[in-house]
Write a protein that holds these residues in place. Structure first.
Motif, PDB file in Angstrom:
ATOM      1  N   VAL A  42      21.276 117.814  -9.441  1.00 24.51           N
ATOM      2  CA  VAL A  42      21.298 118.967  -8.539  1.00 24.51           C
ATOM      3  C   VAL A  42      22.449 118.833  -7.549  1.00 24.51           C
ATOM      4  CG1 VAL A  42      20.052 120.089  -6.639  1.00 24.51           C
ATOM      5  CG2 VAL A  42      18.843 119.515  -8.758  1.00 24.51           C
ATOM      6  N   ASP A  43      22.561 117.669  -6.920  1.00 20.87           N
ATOM      7  CA  ASP A  43      23.596 117.462  -5.907  1.00 20.87           C
ATOM      8  C   ASP A  43      24.988 117.551  -6.509  1.00 20.87           C
ATOM      9  OD1 ASP A  43      24.500 116.676  -3.211  1.00 20.87           O
ATOM     10  OD2 ASP A  43      25.154 114.849  -4.240  1.00 20.87           O
ATOM     11  N   TRP A  44      25.226 116.829  -7.610  1.00 24.27           N
ATOM     12  CA  TRP A  44      26.548 116.815  -8.222  1.00 24.27           C
ATOM     13  C   TRP A  44      26.973 118.200  -8.695  1.00 24.27           C
ATOM     14  CZ3 TRP A  44      28.534 117.876 -13.095  1.00 24.27           C
ATOM     15  CH2 TRP A  44      29.859 117.482 -13.308  1.00 24.27           C
ATOM     16  N   LEU A  45      26.062 118.884  -9.376  1.00 23.20           N
ATOM     17  CA  LEU A  45      26.400 120.172  -9.969  1.00 23.20           C
ATOM     18  C   LEU A  45      26.559 121.265  -8.916  1.00 23.20           C
ATOM     19  CD1 LEU A  45      27.086 121.184 -12.736  1.00 23.20           C
ATOM     20  CD2 LEU A  45      24.677 121.622 -13.139  1.00 23.20           C
ATOM     21  N   SER A  46      25.747 121.245  -7.878  1.00 28.97           N
ATOM     22  CA  SER A  46      25.877 122.266  -6.822  1.00 28.97           C
ATOM     23  C   SER A  46      27.217 122.121  -6.093  1.00 28.97           C
ATOM     24  CB  SER A  46      24.707 122.191  -5.841  1.00 28.97           C
ATOM     25  OG  SER A  46      24.676 120.944  -5.165  1.00 28.97           O
ATOM     26  N   ARG A  47      27.646 120.894  -5.865  1.00 32.10           N
ATOM     27  CA  ARG A  47      28.970 120.666  -5.248  1.00 32.10           C
ATOM     28  C   ARG A  47      30.081 121.155  -6.175  1.00 32.10           C
ATOM     29  NH1 ARG A  47      28.675 117.303  -0.809  1.00 32.10           N
ATOM     30  NH2 ARG A  47      26.726 116.145  -0.654  1.00 32.10           N
ATOM     31  N   LYS A  48      29.959 120.815  -7.442  1.00 34.07           N
ATOM     32  CA  LYS A  48      30.971 121.196  -8.418  1.00 34.07           C
ATOM     33  C   LYS A  48      31.126 122.712  -8.484  1.00 34.07           C
ATOM     34  CE  LYS A  48      33.035 119.026 -11.369  1.00 34.07           C
ATOM     35  NZ  LYS A  48      34.432 118.514 -11.309  1.00 34.07           N
ATOM     36  N   VAL A  49      30.017 123.435  -8.538  1.00 34.17           N
ATOM     37  CA  VAL A  49      30.051 124.899  -8.616  1.00 34.17           C
ATOM     38  C   VAL A  49      30.778 125.482  -7.406  1.00 34.17           C
ATOM     39  CG1 VAL A  49      28.613 126.982  -8.488  1.00 34.17           C
ATOM     40  CG2 VAL A  49      28.012 125.142 -10.078  1.00 34.17           C
ATOM     41  N   CYS A  50      30.449 125.015  -6.232  1.00 41.95           N
ATOM     42  CA  CYS A  50      31.032 125.583  -5.006  1.00 41.95           C
ATOM     43  C   CYS A  50      32.488 125.191  -4.797  1.00 41.95           C
ATOM     44  CB  CYS A  50      30.197 125.178  -3.800  1.00 41.95           C
ATOM     45  SG  CYS A  50      28.588 126.000  -3.757  1.00 41.95           S
ATOM     46  N   GLN A  51      32.926 124.098  -5.414  1.00 38.29           N
ATOM     47  CA  GLN A  51      34.295 123.633  -5.206  1.00 38.29           C
ATOM     48  C   GLN A  51      35.252 123.993  -6.340  1.00 38.29           C
ATOM     49  OE1 GLN A  51      33.788 119.437  -4.418  1.00 38.29           O
ATOM     50  NE2 GLN A  51      32.881 119.824  -2.421  1.00 38.29           N
ATOM     51  N   LEU A  52      34.724 124.578  -7.428  1.00 40.87           N
ATOM     52  CA  LEU A  52      35.589 124.965  -8.541  1.00 40.87           C
ATOM     53  C   LEU A  52      36.660 125.941  -8.078  1.00 40.87           C
ATOM     54  CD1 LEU A  52      33.154 125.597 -11.509  1.00 40.87           C
ATOM     55  CD2 LEU A  52      34.967 123.883 -11.418  1.00 40.87           C
ATOM     56  N   ARG A  53      37.898 125.649  -8.425  1.00 43.18           N
ATOM     57  CA  ARG A  53      39.010 126.519  -8.019  1.00 43.18           C
ATOM     58  C   ARG A  53      39.308 127.488  -9.159  1.00 43.18           C
ATOM     59  NH1 ARG A  53      43.175 122.169  -5.678  1.00 43.18           N
ATOM     60  NH2 ARG A  53      44.126 122.850  -7.612  1.00 43.18           N
ATOM     61  N   ILE A  54      38.558 128.592  -9.175  1.00 40.67           N
ATOM     62  CA  ILE A  54      38.695 129.563 -10.267  1.00 40.67           C
ATOM     63  C   ILE A  54      38.984 130.979  -9.770  1.00 40.67           C
ATOM     64  CG2 ILE A  54      37.350 128.211 -11.906  1.00 40.67           C
ATOM     65  CD1 ILE A  54      34.956 130.033 -11.327  1.00 40.67           C
ATOM     66  N   PHE A  55      39.325 131.091  -8.482  1.00 45.02           N
ATOM     67  CA  PHE A  55      39.733 132.387  -7.926  1.00 45.02           C
ATOM     68  C   PHE A  55      41.227 132.338  -7.624  1.00 45.02           C
ATOM     69  CE2 PHE A  55      35.228 132.227  -7.183  1.00 45.02           C
ATOM     70  CZ  PHE A  55      34.814 133.521  -7.404  1.00 45.02           C
ATOM     71  N   ALA A  56      41.866 133.479  -7.767  1.00 46.43           N
ATOM     72  CA  ALA A  56      43.319 133.552  -7.612  1.00 46.43           C
ATOM     73  C   ALA A  56      43.760 133.352  -6.162  1.00 46.43           C
ATOM     74  CB  ALA A  56      43.828 134.896  -8.122  1.00 46.43           C
ATOM     75  N   ASP A  57      44.878 132.622  -6.009  1.00 49.10           N
ATOM     76  CA  ASP A  57      45.514 132.501  -4.697  1.00 49.10           C
ATOM     77  C   ASP A  57      46.537 133.630  -4.554  1.00 49.10           C
ATOM     78  OD1 ASP A  57      47.780 131.734  -6.153  1.00 49.10           O
ATOM     79  OD2 ASP A  57      47.672 129.627  -5.559  1.00 49.10           O
ATOM     80  N   GLU A  58      47.370 133.540  -3.548  1.00 46.15           N
ATOM     81  CA  GLU A  58      48.356 134.590  -3.270  1.00 46.15           C
ATOM     82  C   GLU A  58      49.383 134.758  -4.407  1.00 46.15           C
ATOM     83  OE1 GLU A  58      47.447 132.102  -1.179  1.00 46.15           O
ATOM     84  OE2 GLU A  58      46.150 133.383   0.042  1.00 46.15           O
ATOM     85  N   GLN A  59      49.595 133.709  -5.198  1.00 46.59           N
ATOM     86  CA  GLN A  59      50.537 133.774  -6.316  1.00 46.59           C
ATOM     87  C   GLN A  59      49.845 134.131  -7.637  1.00 46.59           C
ATOM     88  OE1 GLN A  59      50.736 130.981  -4.037  1.00 46.59           O
ATOM     89  NE2 GLN A  59      52.215 132.295  -2.993  1.00 46.59           N
ATOM     90  N   GLY A  60      48.557 134.416  -7.580  1.00 47.18           N
ATOM     91  CA  GLY A  60      47.828 134.783  -8.783  1.00 47.18           C
ATOM     92  C   GLY A  60      47.375 133.594  -9.616  1.00 47.18           C
ATOM     93  N   VAL A  61      47.463 132.392  -9.059  1.00 45.31           N
ATOM     94  CA  VAL A  61      47.052 131.173  -9.756  1.00 45.31           C
ATOM     95  C   VAL A  61      45.607 130.852  -9.374  1.00 45.31           C
ATOM     96  CG1 VAL A  61      47.511 128.696 -10.024  1.00 45.31           C
ATOM     97  CG2 VAL A  61      49.417 130.296  -9.734  1.00 45.31           C
ATOM     98  N   MET A  62      44.792 130.457 -10.354  1.00 49.21           N
ATOM     99  CA  MET A  62      43.410 130.075 -10.048  1.00 49.21           C
ATOM    100  C   MET A  62      43.448 128.780  -9.241  1.00 49.21           C
ATOM    101  SD  MET A  62      40.891 131.102 -13.184  1.00 49.21           S
ATOM    102  CE  MET A  62      41.687 130.269 -14.523  1.00 49.21           C
ATOM    103  N   ASN A  63      43.342 128.936  -7.922  1.00 51.09           N
ATOM    104  CA  ASN A  63      43.528 127.806  -7.029  1.00 51.09           C
ATOM    105  C   ASN A  63      42.569 127.833  -5.846  1.00 51.09           C
ATOM    106  OD1 ASN A  63      44.894 125.405  -6.553  1.00 51.09           O
ATOM    107  ND2 ASN A  63      46.398 126.377  -5.226  1.00 51.09           N
ATOM    108  N   LYS A  64      41.644 128.792  -5.814  1.00 47.50           N
ATOM    109  CA  LYS A  64      40.715 128.905  -4.690  1.00 47.50           C
ATOM    110  C   LYS A  64      39.274 128.852  -5.188  1.00 47.50           C
ATOM    111  CE  LYS A  64      43.554 131.293  -1.330  1.00 47.50           C
ATOM    112  NZ  LYS A  64      43.549 132.334  -0.307  1.00 47.50           N
ATOM    113  N   SER A  65      38.411 128.308  -4.346  1.00 49.71           N
ATOM    114  CA  SER A  65      36.986 128.211  -4.675  1.00 49.71           C
ATOM    115  C   SER A  65      36.245 129.441  -4.148  1.00 49.71           C
ATOM    116  CB  SER A  65      36.396 126.950  -4.043  1.00 49.71           C
ATOM    117  OG  SER A  65      36.340 127.099  -2.629  1.00 49.71           O
TER     118      SER A  65
END
Length: 150
Positions: A42-65
């Motif tokens: 639970v602890d490991w996976l919940s952290r992983k989900v919230c920290q995954l960088r799969i949203f686009a940054d200003e340059q359109g690169v998946m670099n934000k959580s």
């Protein structure tokens, strides 16, 4: 513990025609719990989900959580993620945890997500017949198994 994560523009879950959980931009998280899962998963996976960088940054690169974009999370219990289809045509769910074990871990997982997110997590109703609607963004869909950390 397995999660299937979908980056969404919006998502909702209904039970008996009533919306019980809904989000705008964020993550739809389908979570499958197996008998071998513990609080450590639970602890490991919940952290992983919230920290995954799969949203686009200003340059359109998946670099934000989800945290960095101010996104939301909808978490749905889904025992069928543990389906075994090796033999025959009818899936076996022998690895899936029994409800009396799975429900507390599902609730703990949602609470852990809320702690990392710093706000509420929308949820389905454990064990209910649910209808999930979403607008997949990308599409971006990831599968993570807490038993495969290396």
């Amino acid at each position: 513990m397995i999660v299937l994560i979908q980056r969404v523009q919006h998502a909702k879950v209904e039970v008996s025609g009533q919306t019980v959980g809904a989000i705008a931009q964020g993550l739809l998280v389908l979570v499958g719990i197996e008998a071998a899962d513990t609080a450590e998963d639970v602890d490991w996976l919940s952290r992983k989900v919230c920290q995954l960088r799969i949203f686009a940054d200003e340059q359109g690169v998946m670099n934000k959580s989800v945290l960095e974009v101010g996104g939301e999370i909808l978490c749905i219990s889904q025992f069928t993620l543990h389906a075994s289809t090796k033999k025959g045509n009818r899936p076996s769910y022998i690895k899936a945890a029994r409800p009396e074990q799975a429900q507390p871990l599902y609730e703990d997982f949602c609470t852990a997500l809320e702690g990392h997110l710093g706000g509420p997590v929308a949820k389905g109703i454990f064990g209910a017949d649910m209808q999930v609607s979403l607008l997949n963004d990308g599409p971006v869909t990831l599968h993570i198994d807490s038993k495969n950390r290396v």
